[in-house]
Design an enzyme around this catalytic site. Structure first.
Site, short mmCIF file in Angstrom:
data_model
loop_
_atom_site.label_atom_id
_atom_site.label_comp_id
_atom_site.label_asym_id
_atom_site.label_seq_id
_atom_site.Cartn_x
_atom_site.Cartn_y
_atom_site.Cartn_z
N MET A 1 -18.92 4.62 139.80
CA MET A 1 -19.28 5.50 138.70
C MET A 1 -18.89 6.95 138.99
O MET A 1 -18.70 7.75 138.10
CB MET A 1 -20.78 5.43 138.44
CG MET A 1 -21.29 4.04 138.09
SD MET A 1 -20.67 3.46 136.51
CE MET A 1 -21.58 4.52 135.39
N CYS A 95 -27.21 4.68 146.47
CA CYS A 95 -25.76 4.74 146.66
C CYS A 95 -25.35 3.92 147.88
O CYS A 95 -25.82 4.18 148.99
CB CYS A 95 -25.29 6.18 146.81
SG CYS A 95 -23.48 6.30 147.01
#
Length: 336
Positions: A1, A95
């Site tokens: 992303m 993440c």
């Protein structure tokens, strides 16, 4: 992303009103207090933020995401962001990128629930003084799921008012399947709202994720880039009692990409960079749409913007179709 979900993308994907809120890409915090321009770069909506905080042009609220491991540094930067108009903060513990984890950020903190508690607590102490909410984005663990519930409870104890849980560990990355049933275990062990995330590409995935997790809301990431009408179709299905919108036509996808390119060109971005970003977005689309796959194959070696856009705007494909239906409201979120 990373590199795709910016202010222009948020504006485009939220314009039909189907998203409840959006999240920025993460602002990487080490220890120093970052200057205002850094927050403005990640969240350009701050330039026009009013009492309701940053919003997209269609008035969809925007949450600023912070990533780091130093409690003092995160607290100082939360204070800075709030002074610029942020009304909702998100802390990234999800993440899986090796570079981020190697520098003690993102999912690396999930190995120690106490650190999750300390980080959330430091930011929550600042946020609560200003009436700003704090959320935490989690995964099911680092290498395994043994600490999934402990980390969620640590985030809650630290002051997180909502948890978004990606239904895989850091080791599992983005490989299917997503373990939505594990989110149900977390939901049963905390009192704050829990949002399900991970591998929601379609209306069917949305319903399966909700059913297995027990969550009312979901967060859309790559699925929203693959199908810009995904939130719209979810909301329409909910509000009509099961009516389905037609498949998203290529013309709608290409229009989104071309408008994104126009916005970047108007902002003065180098054409080669725009082409690279378009390829990144088209690459996500191609896994779920045959026409997008064909366009990606045809354009993958193109480096000039004009011919790339021309290749997107050719609507001669027989797979294109016209969809009916209007946007409605849905329990969904766009993540960075």
């Amino acid at each position: 992303m990373e590199g795709v979900i910016d202010g222009d993308t948020r504006a485009l994907l939220s314009e039909d009103g189907a998203l409840d809120w959006c999240v920025t890409e993460f602002v990487r915090v080490v220890d120093a207090r970052l200057p205002p321009r850094v927050f403005l770069r990640h969240c350009p909506e701050l330039a026009t933020a009013g009492s309701a905080g940053p919003i997209t042009p269609s008035a969809t609220p925007v949450t600023l995401q912070l990533l780091g491991s130093d409690p003092r540094g995160l607290a100082a930067n939360a204070e800075q962001a709030i002074s610029q108009g942020v009304t909702r903060l998100d802390l990234n513990f999800g993440c899986p990128a090796k570079t981020v984890n190697r520098h003690d950020g993102g999912a690396s903190l999930l190995r120690t629930p106490e650190r999750v508690y300390t980080v959330v607590g430091a930011v929550a102490e600042v946020s609560q003084r200003h009436g700003v909410s704090v959320n935490a984005k989690l995964r099911l663990g680092f290498d395994d799921k043994q600490l999934a519930l402990a980390c969620a409870q640590a985030a809650e104890a630290g002051g997180a008012e909502e948890l978004v849980v990606h239904a895989r560990t850091r080791r599992e990355g983005y490989r299917p399947p997503a373990h939505w049933e594990w989110i149900a275990r977390i939901r049963a062990g905390v009192r704050v709202p829990v949002v399900a995330n991970g591998d929601i590409w379609s209306l069917e995935d949305y319903w399966k994720a909700r059913t297995l997790s027990g969550c009312r809301d979901v967060m859309l990431g790559r699925g929203m880039l693959a199908d810009p009408w995904l939130a719209r179709r979810i909301r329409h299905w909910l509000e009509t009692g099961g009516e389905r919108l037609s498949p998203t036509p290529w013309s709608a996808r290409s229009d989104m990409l071309i408008r994104y390119a126009d916005a970047k060109r108007d902002a003065g971005m180098a054409e080669k960079v725009i082409v690279s970003l378009l390829k990144q977005w088209l690459n996500i689309m191609r896994g779920r749409d045959s026409e997008a796959a064909a366009r990606f194959t045809a354009l993958r070696r193109e480096t000039a913007l004009a011919p790339f856009v021309a290749g997107l705007s050719d609507l001669g494909s027989s797979s294109d179709s016209t969809s009916s239906g209007t946007a409605a409201h849905a329990s969904s979120t766009l993540a960075g």
